[in-house]
Design a protein around this motif. Structure first.
Motif, short mmCIF file in Angstrom:
data_model
loop_
_atom_site.label_atom_id
_atom_site.label_comp_id
_atom_site.label_asym_id
_atom_site.label_seq_id
_atom_site.Cartn_x
_atom_site.Cartn_y
_atom_site.Cartn_z
N LEU A 1 1.11 -0.95 0.05
CA LEU A 1 0.14 -0.26 -0.23
C LEU A 1 0.93 1.62 -0.17
N ILE A 2 1.57 1.11 0.86
CA ILE A 2 2.92 2.47 0.99
C ILE A 2 4.20 1.91 1.64
N ARG A 3 5.08 2.72 1.61
CA ARG A 3 6.08 2.39 1.97
C ARG A 3 7.03 4.11 1.87
N TYR A 4 7.63 3.79 2.96
CA TYR A 4 8.44 5.34 4.24
C TYR A 4 9.68 5.05 4.32
N GLU A 5 10.01 5.90 3.49
CA GLU A 5 11.92 6.21 4.15
C GLU A 5 12.10 6.77 5.27
N ASN A 6 12.35 6.97 6.20
CA ASN A 6 12.32 7.90 7.35
C ASN A 6 10.46 8.43 7.51
N GLU A 7 10.60 9.44 7.35
CA GLU A 7 9.17 9.79 7.54
C GLU A 7 9.30 10.38 6.47
N GLU A 8 8.97 9.99 5.58
CA GLU A 8 8.87 10.04 3.49
C GLU A 8 8.39 8.85 3.30
N ALA A 9 6.55 9.28 2.22
CA ALA A 9 6.19 8.52 1.65
C ALA A 9 7.28 8.20 0.18
N VAL A 10 7.63 7.45 0.19
CA VAL A 10 8.19 7.43 -1.09
C VAL A 10 7.48 6.20 -2.03
N ASP A 11 6.30 5.67 -1.92
CA ASP A 11 5.50 4.62 -2.78
C ASP A 11 4.68 4.93 -2.03
N ASP A 12 3.64 5.35 -2.76
CA ASP A 12 2.08 5.07 -1.87
C ASP A 12 1.30 5.10 -4.11
N GLN A 57 0.36 3.19 -4.71
CA GLN A 57 -1.25 1.67 -4.66
C GLN A 57 -1.83 1.89 -3.22
N LEU A 58 -2.14 2.94 -3.23
CA LEU A 58 -3.36 2.92 -1.47
C LEU A 58 -3.73 4.50 -2.19
N PRO A 59 -5.26 3.55 -1.78
CA PRO A 59 -6.83 4.43 -3.10
C PRO A 59 -7.01 5.15 -1.81
N LYS A 60 -6.25 6.65 -2.49
CA LYS A 60 -5.96 7.83 -1.56
C LYS A 60 -7.60 8.70 -0.99
N ASP A 61 -8.47 8.03 -1.78
CA ASP A 61 -9.87 8.80 -1.51
C ASP A 61 -10.16 8.41 -0.12
N ARG A 62 -9.91 6.94 0.67
CA ARG A 62 -10.36 6.47 1.58
C ARG A 62 -9.39 6.01 2.60
N PHE A 63 -8.19 6.23 1.81
CA PHE A 63 -6.95 5.32 3.28
C PHE A 63 -6.17 6.48 2.78
N SER A 64 -5.58 7.24 4.61
CA SER A 64 -4.86 7.23 4.82
C SER A 64 -3.10 7.01 5.76
N ALA A 65 -2.45 7.68 5.47
CA ALA A 65 -1.04 7.27 6.48
C ALA A 65 -0.15 8.55 6.87
N GLU A 66 0.50 7.81 8.43
CA GLU A 66 1.57 8.99 8.48
C GLU A 66 2.64 8.04 8.99
N ARG A 67 3.43 8.38 8.68
CA ARG A 67 4.60 7.85 9.73
C ARG A 67 5.57 9.37 10.46
N LEU A 68 4.48 9.72 12.11
CA LEU A 68 5.87 11.65 11.68
C LEU A 68 6.96 10.45 12.65
N LYS A 69 7.91 11.76 12.84
CA LYS A 69 9.17 11.80 13.37
C LYS A 69 10.17 10.38 12.82
N GLY A 70 9.55 9.90 12.06
CA GLY A 70 10.37 7.98 10.83
C GLY A 70 10.08 7.43 12.17
N VAL A 71 9.54 6.81 12.91
CA VAL A 71 8.95 5.74 13.50
C VAL A 71 8.09 5.03 13.45
#
Lengths: 113, 113
Positions: free
Chosen positions: A46-57, A59-73
């Motif tokens: 669905l989504i891949r993060y490098e630290n706090e940056e979403a570098v591949d999203d 495949q994420l259905p953005k109309d209903r899905f959301s993700a976050e990675r605050l502070k890179g953890v």
């Protein structure tokens, strides 16, 4: 070394309700993934993060899905509103860096009724 | 054509026999190949990876790669009931700038005592 921790393990919600999943990756792992696994299928990214940056999203259905990675953890994946077809296992995974071994969490099993 | 294909099974073998699991992939540019084991209700666990043509052995497991035929297999010698699980083949996607892996649907293996 503690593994990838996910919560909740199981969730049953009615359609149109929101749901959120939380993931704590292995300490020191910079790359974090969210995968979707339907019964009888392999995990789909669905989504891949490098630290706090979403570098591949892509495949994420953005109309209903959301993700976050605050502070890179830790990371959260949210679905709002949930649909019946969202019933699946949501797997969080991490790796030290891109290209290294991917370690999966136990998964969050979602049932939408 | 799906990017990574596996027979869904179930594949049943008697205890002590050799289990042979097969996987084909569509993109000739793929460079990295992985086998994950997934017990029912659990998360995928990496058991083997292979990058070069030929065989790679690790204990009772042997991964075989033939890039010309776009084929990768996993052999399990002296199969044990504890090997009963779904085996996921994963292949790197050369179209991405990082080592994204694409999972096949998995083959269910049952080792009969």
């Amino acid at each position: 070394e503690a593994g990838v921790v996910q919560s909740p393990r199981y969730k049953i919600i009615e359609k149109k309700q929101p749901v959120a999943f939380w993931c704590n990756p292995i300490s020191g792992h910079n790359t974090l993934y969210w995968y979707l696994q339907n019964l009888g299928q392999g995990p789909e990214l669905l989504i891949r993060y490098e630290n706090e940056e979403a570098v591949d999203d892509s495949q994420l259905p953005k109309d209903r899905f959301s993700a976050e990675r605050l502070k890179g953890v830790d990371s959260t994946l949210k679905i709002q509103p949930a649909e019946l077809g969202d019933s699946a296992v949501y797997l969080c995974a991490s790796s030290r860096d891109s290209g290294n071994t991917i370690y999966f969490g136990e998964g969050s099993w979602l049932t939408v009724v | 054509q799906k990017e990574v294909e596996q027979n869904s099974g179930p594949l049943s073998v008697p205890e002590g026999a050799i289990a042979s699991l097969n996987c084909t992939y569509s993109d000739r540019g793929s460079q990295s190949f992985f086998w994950y084991r997934q017990y029912s209700g659990k998360s995928p666990e990496l058991i083997m990876f292979i990058y070069s043509n030929g065989d790679k052995e690790d204990g009772r497991f042997t991964a075989q790669l033939n890039k010309a035929s776009q084929y990768v297999s996993l052999l399990i010698r002296d199969s044990q009931p504890s090997d009963s699980a779904t085996y996921l083949c994963a292949v790197s996607d050369p179209k991405t700038s990082y080592d994204k892996v694409i999972f096949g649907p998995g083959t269910s293996l049952s080792v009969i005592p």
